[in-house]
Write a protein that holds these residues in place. Structure first.
Motif, PDB file in Angstrom:
ATOM      1  N   UNK A 113       0.775  -1.126   0.136  1.00  0.00           N
ATOM      2  CA  UNK A 113      -0.055   0.015  -0.096  1.00  0.00           C
ATOM      3  C   UNK A 113       1.119   1.163   0.111  1.00  0.00           C
ATOM      4  N   UNK A 114       0.771   2.282  -0.872  1.00  0.00           N
ATOM      5  CA  UNK A 114       1.344   3.394  -1.060  1.00  0.00           C
ATOM      6  C   UNK A 114       0.692   4.349   0.148  1.00  0.00           C
ATOM      7  N   UNK A 115       1.772   4.580   1.067  1.00  0.00           N
ATOM      8  CA  UNK A 115       1.269   5.601   2.241  1.00  0.00           C
ATOM      9  C   UNK A 115       1.063   6.835   1.546  1.00  0.00           C
ATOM     10  N   UNK A 116       1.446   7.524   0.224  1.00  0.00           N
ATOM     11  CA  UNK A 116       1.072   8.658  -0.382  1.00  0.00           C
ATOM     12  C   UNK A 116      -0.244   8.659  -0.812  1.00  0.00           C
ATOM     13  N   UNK A 117      -0.522   7.278  -1.294  1.00  0.00           N
ATOM     14  CA  UNK A 117      -2.073   7.191  -2.071  1.00  0.00           C
ATOM     15  C   UNK A 117      -3.138   7.346  -0.593  1.00  0.00           C
ATOM     16  N   UNK A 118      -2.664   6.915   0.367  1.00  0.00           N
ATOM     17  CA  UNK A 118      -3.546   6.774   1.478  1.00  0.00           C
ATOM     18  C   UNK A 118      -3.715   8.054   2.220  1.00  0.00           C
ATOM     19  N   UNK A 119      -2.600   8.937   1.999  1.00  0.00           N
ATOM     20  CA  UNK A 119      -2.657  10.222   2.813  1.00  0.00           C
ATOM     21  C   UNK A 119      -3.305  11.234   1.693  1.00  0.00           C
ATOM     22  N   UNK A 120      -2.854  11.170   0.469  1.00  0.00           N
ATOM     23  CA  UNK A 120      -3.974  11.872  -0.639  1.00  0.00           C
ATOM     24  C   UNK A 120      -5.459  11.612  -0.511  1.00  0.00           C
ATOM     25  N   UNK A 121      -5.655  10.422  -0.143  1.00  0.00           N
ATOM     26  CA  UNK A 121      -7.155   9.978  -0.215  1.00  0.00           C
ATOM     27  C   UNK A 121      -7.929  10.258   1.095  1.00  0.00           C
ATOM     28  N   UNK A 122      -7.186  10.835   2.038  1.00  0.00           N
ATOM     29  CA  UNK A 122      -7.796  10.813   3.533  1.00  0.00           C
ATOM     30  C   UNK A 122      -7.965  12.248   3.750  1.00  0.00           C
ATOM     31  N   UNK A 123      -8.993  12.773   3.765  1.00  0.00           N
ATOM     32  CA  UNK A 123      -9.180  14.291   4.126  1.00  0.00           C
ATOM     33  C   UNK A 123      -8.485  14.390   5.781  1.00  0.00           C
ATOM     34  N   UNK A 124      -8.067  15.532   6.017  1.00  0.00           N
ATOM     35  CA  UNK A 124      -7.504  16.015   7.174  1.00  0.00           C
ATOM     36  C   UNK A 124      -5.829  15.462   7.056  1.00  0.00           C
ATOM     37  N   UNK A 125      -5.621  14.389   6.553  1.00  0.00           N
ATOM     38  CA  UNK A 125      -4.005  13.875   6.282  1.00  0.00           C
ATOM     39  C   UNK A 125      -3.584  14.515   5.187  1.00  0.00           C
ATOM     40  N   UNK A 126      -4.705  14.694   4.246  1.00  0.00           N
ATOM     41  CA  UNK A 126      -4.154  15.479   2.988  1.00  0.00           C
ATOM     42  C   UNK A 126      -3.753  16.806   3.253  1.00  0.00           C
ATOM     43  N   UNK A 127      -4.522  17.318   3.993  1.00  0.00           N
ATOM     44  CA  UNK A 127      -4.354  18.939   4.207  1.00  0.00           C
ATOM     45  C   UNK A 127      -3.202  18.969   5.307  1.00  0.00           C
ATOM     46  N   UNK A 128      -2.976  18.211   6.120  1.00  0.00           N
ATOM     47  CA  UNK A 128      -1.958  18.234   7.048  1.00  0.00           C
ATOM     48  C   UNK A 128      -0.569  17.865   6.034  1.00  0.00           C
ATOM     49  N   UNK A 129      -0.823  17.158   5.225  1.00  0.00           N
ATOM     50  CA  UNK A 129       0.666  16.827   4.501  1.00  0.00           C
ATOM     51  C   UNK A 129       0.923  18.227   3.529  1.00  0.00           C
ATOM     52  N   UNK A 130      -0.161  18.792   3.136  1.00  0.00           N
ATOM     53  CA  UNK A 130       0.178  19.851   2.171  1.00  0.00           C
ATOM     54  C   UNK A 130       0.244  21.160   2.992  1.00  0.00           C
TER      55      UNK A 130
END
Length: 134
Positions: A113-130
């Motif tokens: 599983x790509x952690x990046x794909x999980x982060x990008x598809x999860x609201x909250x994580x995506x915003x924190x990452x960006x």
């Protein structure tokens, strides 16, 4: 046994930090999230090690987020190893075993599983990452 488990936690933390180091700031943000509660630990060594993680992240994060510098493997592994070392002071053997199991599980999952794909598809994580990247 405790030494072996502790070594596994430090190595596993270093590896996880390196696995996360695919976007600017990601590893440093994860290190801050993991280390922040450990600053409050009763053990002085634990709180000091966690404070080192926070201080280093504060110094490195602006340039990492802006793309003027990057952690790379060496920096990511060092950040993760420091978080793992701080964990050792906060956890007894049982907690270290749980941490080792979680780190091992995440490492195994990362093969499929790509952690990046999980982060990008999860609201909250995506915003924190960006957050902070321009």
């Amino acid at each position: 046994m405790s030494t072996l488990v502790g070594a596994g936690v430090v190595a596993g933390s270093a590896n996880l930090a390196n696995l996360l180091d695919l976007r600017p700031g990601r590893t440093l943000k994860a290190s801050v999230i993991a280390a922040a509660p450990l600053v409050l630990a009763r053990d002085e060594g634990t709180s000091t090690t966690a404070a080192v993680v926070l201080g280093a992240a504060a110094g490195l994060l602006p340039d990492d987020l802006a793309g003027r510098s990057m952690l790379g493997d060496t920096g990511a592994n060092a950040a993760g190893a420091l978080v793992g070392t701080a964990l050792l002071g906060a956890l007894g053997l049982r907690g270290r075993l749980v941490a080792l199991a979680v780190l091992t599980g995440l490492t195994v999952v990362s093969e499929r599983v790509s952690f990046t794909a999980v982060i990008e598809s999860t609201p909250g994580l995506r915003e924190l990452d960006r957050l902070g990247r321009g």
